[in-house]
Design a protein around this motif. Structure first.
Motif, mmCIF file in Angstrom:
data_model
loop_
_atom_site.group_PDB
_atom_site.id
_atom_site.type_symbol
_atom_site.label_atom_id
_atom_site.label_comp_id
_atom_site.label_asym_id
_atom_site.label_seq_id
_atom_site.Cartn_x
_atom_site.Cartn_y
_atom_site.Cartn_z
ATOM 1 N N GLY A 45 0.828 -1.201 0.000
ATOM 2 C CA GLY A 45 0.000 0.000 0.000
ATOM 3 C C GLY A 45 0.862 1.249 0.000
ATOM 4 N N ASP A 46 0.530 2.217 0.860
ATOM 5 C CA ASP A 46 1.273 3.477 0.885
ATOM 6 C C ASP A 46 2.343 3.515 1.977
ATOM 7 N N LYS A 47 2.747 2.353 2.452
ATOM 8 C CA LYS A 47 3.769 2.312 3.494
ATOM 9 C C LYS A 47 5.165 2.618 2.966
ATOM 10 N N ILE A 48 5.356 2.475 1.655
ATOM 11 C CA ILE A 48 6.659 2.761 1.063
ATOM 12 C C ILE A 48 6.465 3.247 -0.365
ATOM 13 N N ARG A 49 7.224 4.268 -0.746
ATOM 14 C CA ARG A 49 7.091 4.873 -2.080
ATOM 15 C C ARG A 49 8.454 4.944 -2.745
ATOM 16 N N MET A 50 8.461 5.024 -4.078
ATOM 17 C CA MET A 50 9.697 5.225 -4.825
ATOM 18 C C MET A 50 9.468 6.247 -5.923
ATOM 19 N N ASN A 51 10.319 7.263 -5.945
ATOM 20 C CA ASN A 51 10.300 8.285 -6.984
ATOM 21 C C ASN A 51 11.736 8.575 -7.416
ATOM 22 N N SER A 52 11.896 9.446 -8.377
ATOM 23 C CA SER A 52 13.249 9.814 -8.786
ATOM 24 C C SER A 52 13.320 11.292 -9.145
ATOM 25 N N ILE A 53 14.546 11.803 -9.103
ATOM 26 C CA ILE A 53 14.849 13.159 -9.552
ATOM 27 C C ILE A 53 15.680 13.040 -10.816
ATOM 28 N N MET A 54 15.354 13.844 -11.824
ATOM 29 C CA MET A 54 16.108 13.846 -13.077
ATOM 30 C C MET A 54 16.897 15.155 -13.182
ATOM 31 N N PRO A 55 18.169 15.134 -12.750
ATOM 32 C CA PRO A 55 18.966 16.358 -12.858
ATOM 33 C C PRO A 55 19.354 16.650 -14.301
ATOM 34 N N GLY A 56 19.510 17.923 -14.579
ATOM 35 C CA GLY A 56 20.135 18.326 -15.829
ATOM 36 C C GLY A 56 21.636 18.264 -15.643
ATOM 37 N N PHE A 57 22.357 19.298 -16.054
ATOM 38 C CA PHE A 57 23.816 19.273 -15.971
ATOM 39 C C PHE A 57 24.315 20.071 -14.774
ATOM 40 N N PHE A 58 25.010 19.366 -13.903
ATOM 41 C CA PHE A 58 25.623 19.927 -12.707
ATOM 42 C C PHE A 58 27.097 19.548 -12.733
ATOM 43 N N LEU A 59 27.973 20.449 -12.394
ATOM 44 C CA LEU A 59 29.399 20.137 -12.393
ATOM 45 C C LEU A 59 29.740 19.247 -11.206
ATOM 46 N N THR A 60 30.277 18.066 -11.484
ATOM 47 C CA THR A 60 30.750 17.145 -10.454
ATOM 48 C C THR A 60 32.187 16.774 -10.772
ATOM 49 N N GLU A 61 32.811 16.029 -9.871
ATOM 50 C CA GLU A 61 34.188 15.617 -10.129
ATOM 51 C C GLU A 61 34.265 14.666 -11.316
ATOM 52 N N GLN A 62 33.177 13.968 -11.600
ATOM 53 C CA GLN A 62 33.184 12.974 -12.671
ATOM 54 C C GLN A 62 33.021 13.587 -14.054
ATOM 55 N N PRO A 122 17.828 26.315 -21.623
ATOM 56 C CA PRO A 122 17.195 27.632 -21.659
ATOM 57 C C PRO A 122 17.697 28.606 -20.588
ATOM 58 N N PHE A 123 18.055 28.108 -19.405
ATOM 59 C CA PHE A 123 18.556 28.995 -18.357
ATOM 60 C C PHE A 123 20.005 29.423 -18.604
ATOM 61 N N LYS A 124 20.660 28.806 -19.593
ATOM 62 C CA LYS A 124 22.018 29.174 -20.008
ATOM 63 C C LYS A 124 23.044 29.099 -18.868
ATOM 64 N N ARG A 125 22.926 28.070 -18.071
ATOM 65 C CA ARG A 125 23.919 27.826 -17.018
ATOM 66 C C ARG A 125 23.788 26.390 -16.526
ATOM 67 N N PHE A 126 24.811 25.927 -15.799
ATOM 68 C CA PHE A 126 24.720 24.654 -15.103
ATOM 69 C C PHE A 126 23.900 24.851 -13.833
ATOM 70 N N GLY A 127 23.406 23.753 -13.295
ATOM 71 C CA GLY A 127 22.669 23.837 -12.045
ATOM 72 C C GLY A 127 23.599 23.870 -10.847
ATOM 73 N N ASP A 128 23.119 24.415 -9.750
ATOM 74 C CA ASP A 128 23.819 24.353 -8.469
ATOM 75 C C ASP A 128 23.273 23.158 -7.691
ATOM 76 N N PRO A 129 24.131 22.372 -7.043
ATOM 77 C CA PRO A 129 23.654 21.187 -6.317
ATOM 78 C C PRO A 129 22.491 21.468 -5.379
ATOM 79 N N GLU A 130 22.512 22.630 -4.721
ATOM 80 C CA GLU A 130 21.435 22.964 -3.778
ATOM 81 C C GLU A 130 20.082 23.077 -4.465
ATOM 82 N N GLU A 131 20.082 23.294 -5.786
ATOM 83 C CA GLU A 131 18.822 23.443 -6.503
ATOM 84 C C GLU A 131 18.091 22.118 -6.709
ATOM 85 N N LEU A 132 18.740 21.023 -6.363
ATOM 86 C CA LEU A 132 18.083 19.715 -6.391
ATOM 87 C C LEU A 132 17.355 19.422 -5.081
#
Length: 268
Positions: free
Chosen positions: A185-202, A226-236
């Motif tokens: 039932g609703d005791k456990i859920r699964m969703n996901s976040i789809m990030p765009g481009f964020f600068l990481t070490e990889q 469209p925003f003409k920039r990379f994302g900031d990690p905090e924006e996730l």
């Protein structure tokens, strides 16, 4: 709203750049953070910083592809906090061996490298769910958040293994959400976040020069965002906290895009 007070939340990949933003956001909303990763120096430092701020955090060294290490981590979390309410599958990313070099033909793919990248992103998500999932069910309001990518829905050149792994995450998120709901039932859920481009070490060397200026690939990405920039990690973190909190109690099997408009851009 969006409180995580008293919730115990595990973040795999918690020693990475995005994971660092995740654990701070969870702690800021009252969650008890379990930082899961392989970099003990960074993990212990981040846990100490959170505890110094008055929140609660522990670091546990574990590889998300090793079930026995995950089981030991689970037991330590339970002995420390007594419960598990949330899981963020932040471990993943790309590896150099899986990237098709510009001077290589498409038929020169490093197949072993491609397999390794796909395994990390897919099985590095599935295995933690298998180990920690039953405890999330017991909490009565468990929430699992996977990390997808725009490369799962748009063809991004040179990163086939990573892209296939993230496309598999999209399928897995929907399939597993339904299967869990049918049983719990609703005791456990699964969703996901789809990030765009964020600068990481990889991806930093693919997108930026040593002096910080953009590579041709970096310029191409920015021009298609469209925003003409990379994302900031905090924006996730807004999407993350919402999905972990009880305020998204009726949300499951969903992917939330945080990409600056990249996936909707027709280029015209």
């Amino acid at each position: 709203m969006f409180s995580l007070s008293k919730k115990v939340i595990i973040v795999s990949g918690g020693t990475g750049i995005l994971g660092g933003a995740f654990i701070k956001a969870i702690a800021s909303q009252g969650g008890k953070v379990v930082i899961l990763g392989r970099n003990e120096l960074t993990g212990n430092r981040r846990a100490a910083e959170i505890n110094k701020e008055g929140a609660e955090a522990i670091f546990i060294a574990a590889d998300v592809l090793e079930k026995d290490q995950l089981e030991m981590a689970r037991d330590k979390v339970l002995s420390t906090f007594g419960r598990i309410d949330g899981l963020v599958n932040g471990a993943g990313g790309n590896i150099p061996e899986a990237v098709l070099a510009p001077d290589k033909d498409v038929f020169d793919l490093n197949i072993e490298g491609v397999k390794t990248a796909m395994n990390l992103n897919l099985w590095g998500t599935v295995l933690p769910v298998q180990v920690f999932g039953p405890e999330l069910v017991k909490s009565g309001s468990g929430s699992i958040v996977n990390i997808s990518s725009v490369s799962s829905v748009r063809a991004i050149t040179r990163v086939l293994g990573y892209s296939m792994g993230k496309a598999a995450i999209d399928c897995y998120t929907k399939w597993f959400a339904v299967e869990m709901a049918n049983r719990y039932g609703d005791k456990i859920r699964m969703n996901s976040i789809m990030p765009g481009f964020f600068l990481t070490e990889q991806n930093r060397t693919l997108l930026t020069q040593p002096d910080g200026t953009l590579t041709s690939r970096g310029h191409s990405i920015i021009s298609h965002t469209p925003f003409k920039r990379f994302g900031d990690p905090e924006e996730l973190c807004g999407a993350l906290i919402w999905l972990l909190s009880d305020d998204s109690k009726f949300v499951t099997g969903t992917t939330v895009g945080v990409d600056g408009g990249f996936t909707i851009n027709g280029g015209v």
